[in-house]
Design a protein around this motif. Structure first.
Motif, PDB file in Angstrom:
ATOM      1  N   GLU A   1      24.216   2.608  -7.934  1.00  0.00           N
ATOM      2  CA  GLU A   1      24.508   1.938  -6.720  1.00  0.00           C
ATOM      3  C   GLU A   1      23.528   2.179  -5.504  1.00  0.00           C
ATOM      4  OE1 GLU A   1      27.154  -0.207  -6.554  1.00  0.00           O
ATOM      5  OE2 GLU A   1      27.641   0.167  -8.492  1.00  0.00           O
ATOM      6  N   HIS A   2      22.348   2.884  -5.894  1.00  0.00           N
ATOM      7  CA  HIS A   2      21.369   3.021  -4.691  1.00  0.00           C
ATOM      8  C   HIS A   2      20.779   1.554  -4.333  1.00  0.00           C
ATOM      9  CE1 HIS A   2      18.276   5.011  -2.369  1.00  0.00           C
ATOM     10  NE2 HIS A   2      17.515   4.263  -3.143  1.00  0.00           N
ATOM     11  N   GLN A   3      20.584   1.440  -3.098  1.00  0.00           N
ATOM     12  CA  GLN A   3      20.156   0.240  -2.459  1.00  0.00           C
ATOM     13  C   GLN A   3      19.120   0.954  -1.181  1.00  0.00           C
ATOM     14  OE1 GLN A   3      22.877  -2.532  -1.254  1.00  0.00           O
ATOM     15  NE2 GLN A   3      23.144  -3.224  -3.383  1.00  0.00           N
ATOM     16  N   GLU A   4      17.979   0.273  -0.848  1.00  0.00           N
ATOM     17  CA  GLU A   4      17.377   0.446   0.578  1.00  0.00           C
ATOM     18  C   GLU A   4      16.795  -0.731   1.095  1.00  0.00           C
ATOM     19  OE1 GLU A   4      13.266   2.177  -1.068  1.00  0.00           O
ATOM     20  OE2 GLU A   4      15.033   3.315  -1.667  1.00  0.00           O
ATOM     21  N   ILE A   5      16.629  -0.729   2.415  1.00  0.00           N
ATOM     22  CA  ILE A   5      16.271  -1.980   2.958  1.00  0.00           C
ATOM     23  C   ILE A   5      14.684  -2.040   2.830  1.00  0.00           C
ATOM     24  CG2 ILE A   5      15.932  -2.893   5.261  1.00  0.00           C
ATOM     25  CD1 ILE A   5      18.637  -1.952   6.083  1.00  0.00           C
ATOM     26  N   ALA A   6      14.146  -3.023   2.699  1.00  0.00           N
ATOM     27  CA  ALA A   6      12.923  -3.298   2.323  1.00  0.00           C
ATOM     28  C   ALA A   6      12.090  -3.277   3.824  1.00  0.00           C
ATOM     29  CB  ALA A   6      12.425  -4.592   1.765  1.00  0.00           C
ATOM     30  N   ASP A   7      11.044  -2.606   3.737  1.00  0.00           N
ATOM     31  CA  ASP A   7      10.118  -2.513   4.972  1.00  0.00           C
ATOM     32  C   ASP A   7       9.208  -3.376   5.401  1.00  0.00           C
ATOM     33  OD1 ASP A   7       8.749  -1.709   3.073  1.00  0.00           O
ATOM     34  OD2 ASP A   7       7.527  -0.138   3.791  1.00  0.00           O
ATOM     35  N   ASN A   8       9.122  -4.470   4.122  1.00  0.00           N
ATOM     36  CA  ASN A   8       8.168  -5.691   4.295  1.00  0.00           C
ATOM     37  C   ASN A   8       8.956  -6.870   3.525  1.00  0.00           C
ATOM     38  OD1 ASN A   8       6.165  -7.424   4.285  1.00  0.00           O
ATOM     39  ND2 ASN A   8       4.718  -6.109   3.727  1.00  0.00           N
ATOM     40  N   ASN A   9       9.044  -8.030   4.168  1.00  0.00           N
ATOM     41  CA  ASN A   9       9.684  -8.980   3.553  1.00  0.00           C
ATOM     42  C   ASN A   9       8.559  -9.840   2.197  1.00  0.00           C
ATOM     43  OD1 ASN A   9      12.015  -8.843   5.071  1.00  0.00           O
ATOM     44  ND2 ASN A   9      11.069 -10.498   6.599  1.00  0.00           N
ATOM     45  N   CYS A  10       7.574  -9.081   2.100  1.00  0.00           N
ATOM     46  CA  CYS A  10       6.611  -9.687   1.073  1.00  0.00           C
ATOM     47  C   CYS A  10       7.001  -9.005  -0.383  1.00  0.00           C
ATOM     48  CB  CYS A  10       5.286  -9.574   1.188  1.00  0.00           C
ATOM     49  SG  CYS A  10       3.947 -10.126   0.108  1.00  0.00           S
ATOM     50  N   VAL A  11       7.578  -9.622  -1.248  1.00  0.00           N
ATOM     51  CA  VAL A  11       7.878  -9.113  -2.612  1.00  0.00           C
ATOM     52  C   VAL A  11       6.657  -9.060  -3.401  1.00  0.00           C
ATOM     53  CG1 VAL A  11       9.539  -9.295  -4.615  1.00  0.00           C
ATOM     54  CG2 VAL A  11      10.458  -9.596  -2.061  1.00  0.00           C
ATOM     55  N   TYR A  12       6.093 -10.064  -3.410  1.00  0.00           N
ATOM     56  CA  TYR A  12       4.696 -10.206  -4.581  1.00  0.00           C
ATOM     57  C   TYR A  12       3.834 -11.031  -3.751  1.00  0.00           C
ATOM     58  CZ  TYR A  12       2.245 -11.508  -8.618  1.00  0.00           C
ATOM     59  OH  TYR A  12       1.090 -11.326  -9.546  1.00  0.00           O
ATOM     60  N   ARG A  13       2.406 -10.601  -3.968  1.00  0.00           N
ATOM     61  CA  ARG A  13       1.322 -11.262  -3.451  1.00  0.00           C
ATOM     62  C   ARG A  13       0.367 -11.198  -4.521  1.00  0.00           C
ATOM     63  NH1 ARG A  13      -1.064 -10.914   2.452  1.00  0.00           N
ATOM     64  NH2 ARG A  13      -3.059 -12.439   2.228  1.00  0.00           N
ATOM     65  N   ASN A  14      -0.270 -12.430  -5.059  1.00  0.00           N
ATOM     66  CA  ASN A  14      -1.287 -12.463  -5.786  1.00  0.00           C
ATOM     67  C   ASN A  14      -2.497 -13.069  -5.071  1.00  0.00           C
ATOM     68  OD1 ASN A  14      -2.629 -12.684  -8.005  1.00  0.00           O
ATOM     69  ND2 ASN A  14      -1.765 -14.472  -8.929  1.00  0.00           N
ATOM     70  N   GLU A  15      -3.544 -12.459  -5.073  1.00  0.00           N
ATOM     71  CA  GLU A  15      -4.723 -13.029  -4.383  1.00  0.00           C
ATOM     72  C   GLU A  15      -5.912 -13.273  -5.422  1.00  0.00           C
ATOM     73  OE1 GLU A  15      -6.142 -10.730  -1.143  1.00  0.00           O
ATOM     74  OE2 GLU A  15      -4.175 -10.460  -0.425  1.00  0.00           O
TER      75      GLU A  15
END
Length: 114
Positions: free
Chosen positions: A33-47
């Motif tokens: 049941e573990h959850q944590e709030i993301a510190d950044n709203n970017c989930v994935y970035r492909n450059e």
């Protein structure tokens, strides 16, 4: 930004999950049941970075592509070779399709269009 996050309780991968009520991005474990709030709203970035030489090489490689059409009716203006690969694409800044040719002489690689 790290590539993957892991659960503090069971060491499984944490997956992004939206909590619509609070409008918050969470990382949640699918095992416990573990959850944590993301510190950044970017989930994935492909450059993707391309050097000028890589773009040129891609066009030269079409001469060896067996799926492209070939012609022996034209001669390369640069080396005089009698075979070229051709394909249609949109030219930058122009409307409609343009016919592009690439010399099949691998040491030449001359490109032209009609």
């Amino acid at each position: 930004m790290s590539a993957m996050k892991f659960c503090r309780e069971c060491n499984n991968i944490l997956y992004p999950k939206e909590e619509k009520g609070r409008r918050v991005l969470l990382f949640a474990c699918r095992n416990c049941e573990h959850q944590e709030i993301a510190d950044n709203n970017c989930v994935y970035r492909n450059e993707v970075h391309h050097a000028a030489a890589e773009r040129t090489q891609i066009l030269q490689d079409v001469a060896t592509d067996p799926t492209l059409q070939r012609t022996r009716e034209l001669r390369c203006a640069a080396c005089g070779h009698g075979e070229a690969v051709f394909f249609q694409a949109t030219a930058r800044g122009e409307e409609g399709m343009t016919l592009f040719y690439v010399c099949c002489n691998l040491s030449c690689g001359n490109r032209w269009r009609e």
